[in-house]
Design a protein around this motif. Structure first.
Motif, mmCIF file in Angstrom:
data_model
loop_
_atom_site.group_PDB
_atom_site.id
_atom_site.type_symbol
_atom_site.label_atom_id
_atom_site.label_comp_id
_atom_site.label_asym_id
_atom_site.label_seq_id
_atom_site.Cartn_x
_atom_site.Cartn_y
_atom_site.Cartn_z
ATOM 1 N N GLY A 82 -4.697 64.314 56.879
ATOM 2 C CA GLY A 82 -4.051 65.360 57.661
ATOM 3 C C GLY A 82 -2.676 64.979 58.163
ATOM 4 O O GLY A 82 -2.378 63.800 58.348
ATOM 5 N N GLN A 83 -1.853 65.996 58.336
ATOM 6 C CA GLN A 83 -0.548 65.861 58.970
ATOM 7 C C GLN A 83 -0.580 66.667 60.259
ATOM 8 O O GLN A 83 -1.113 67.779 60.289
ATOM 9 C CB GLN A 83 0.553 66.407 58.058
ATOM 10 N N ASN A 84 -0.023 66.106 61.306
ATOM 11 C CA ASN A 84 -0.063 66.752 62.617
ATOM 12 C C ASN A 84 1.266 66.520 63.325
ATOM 13 O O ASN A 84 1.789 65.402 63.295
ATOM 14 C CB ASN A 84 -1.212 66.157 63.445
ATOM 15 N N GLN A 100 2.720 69.786 56.767
ATOM 16 C CA GLN A 100 1.423 70.129 57.340
ATOM 17 C C GLN A 100 0.650 71.089 56.445
ATOM 18 O O GLN A 100 -0.555 70.929 56.221
ATOM 19 C CB GLN A 100 1.608 70.737 58.741
ATOM 20 N N ASN A 104 -2.576 69.429 54.618
ATOM 21 C CA ASN A 104 -3.787 69.919 55.277
ATOM 22 C C ASN A 104 -4.495 71.013 54.496
ATOM 23 O O ASN A 104 -5.732 71.047 54.450
ATOM 24 C CB ASN A 104 -3.463 70.446 56.675
ATOM 25 N N TYR A 145 0.115 73.059 62.723
ATOM 26 C CA TYR A 145 -1.191 72.438 62.541
ATOM 27 C C TYR A 145 -2.295 73.488 62.602
ATOM 28 O O TYR A 145 -3.207 73.498 61.757
ATOM 29 C CB TYR A 145 -1.397 71.378 63.613
ATOM 30 N N SER A 148 -2.423 75.605 59.449
ATOM 31 C CA SER A 148 -3.040 74.916 58.311
ATOM 32 C C SER A 148 -4.542 74.764 58.497
ATOM 33 O O SER A 148 -5.320 74.935 57.553
ATOM 34 C CB SER A 148 -2.380 73.552 58.098
ATOM 35 N N LYS A 149 -4.981 74.459 59.711
ATOM 36 C CA LYS A 149 -6.409 74.247 59.940
ATOM 37 C C LYS A 149 -7.188 75.566 60.000
ATOM 38 O O LYS A 149 -8.359 75.614 59.604
ATOM 39 C CB LYS A 149 -6.629 73.439 61.220
#
Length: 258
Positions: A82-84, A100, A104, A145, A148-149
């Protein structure tokens, strides 16, 4: 889900939750292959194979073909990478937004696109996606974030239903705030200021394995976070009001305050 004698491709094993998953997977009898853009930086662990995979690369699909040729026995994938970035939307560069979304969400979709037909043909296979509480609750300072999540949650749900008549299993696990190196100091301080609890990566790893072994379709971690997920879905105005009260503190940390 049977773990013994299974071969899992584990993404995000360079630290945090992914790294904490390696030994429990091995203890359960699974073989583990870790993949990274820089596999030479992965810590050497006995019995763990390493491979090159750049999740943000344009040719990720081609990299996966080469990976499968080298490791044809892969029958499970755990997407834990993951990228945050904690930042106001206007303060993020386009490349930071892209990173992200690419790591992600896009990579999760391309990985599934690659492995689903192979798993279906083999008659077995598992895709495990690690999401976030912020995949169900939009939080200030995490627009990229959260986007993406939220996408990962929706994608895994749609994919699970798309594959419901196949032997391919799809699992979604959503941790709350976790103590990983991905969090800069200001995020650690923000969580303390807001009273947000943070789990150790090992705790989250145990929950992921439990969800897999119990054949759960999805699992949300943490209390009261699980309750807020439900409340946010049914009565979002309640959460809007709660976060409005927190906004001055969040803004202070977004501006670098402590």
């Amino acid at each position: 889900m049977k773990l013994r004698d299974r071969t899992f491709l584990l993404l995000g094993a360079s630290g945090g939750i992914g790294q904490a998953l390696v030994k429990p997977l091995q203890a359960a009898g699974a073989r583990v292959i870790t993949a990274s853009r820089q596999p030479e930086n992965l810590s050497h662990q006995s019995g763990v194979a390493t491979a090159h995979l750049d999740l943000a690369a344009e040719d990720l699909d081609q990299q996966l073909i080469r990976l499968s040729e080298s490791y044809p026995d892969i029958d499970g994938v755990i997407h834990c990478a993951g990228q945050n970035r904690f930042a106001a939307l206007e303060d993020m560069t386009v490349s930071q937004i892209d990173a992200q979304l690419d790591v992600n969400l896009r990579s999760a979709m391309i990985l599934a696109r690659h492995f689903v037909p192979r798993f279906r043909q083999a008659g077995t296979g598992a895709l495990v996606f690690i999401g976030s509480t912020f995949g169900s609750i939009g939080f200030p300072g995490y627009t990229g974030y959260c986007a993406s999540k939220f996408g990962v949650r929706g994608f895994s749900e749609a994919l699970r239903r798309e594959l419901a008549d196949t032997p391919v299993q799809v699992v979604y696990v959503a941790p709350r705030a976790t103590q990983t190196a991905m969090n800069p100091t200001e995020v650690e301080e923000l969580n303390r200021a807001l009273g947000n609890k943070m789990d150790a990566p090992e705790q989250v790893a145990n929950h992921i394995l439990a969800a897999m072994q119990k054949d759960e379709r999805r699992r949300f971690l943490g209390w009261p976070e699980k309750a807020f997920v439900v409340i946010n879905g049914l009565f979002p105005k309640i959460v809007d009001k709660a976060m409005l009260k927190q906004l001055p503190v969040i803004h202070r940390f977004l501006k670098g305050g402590v």
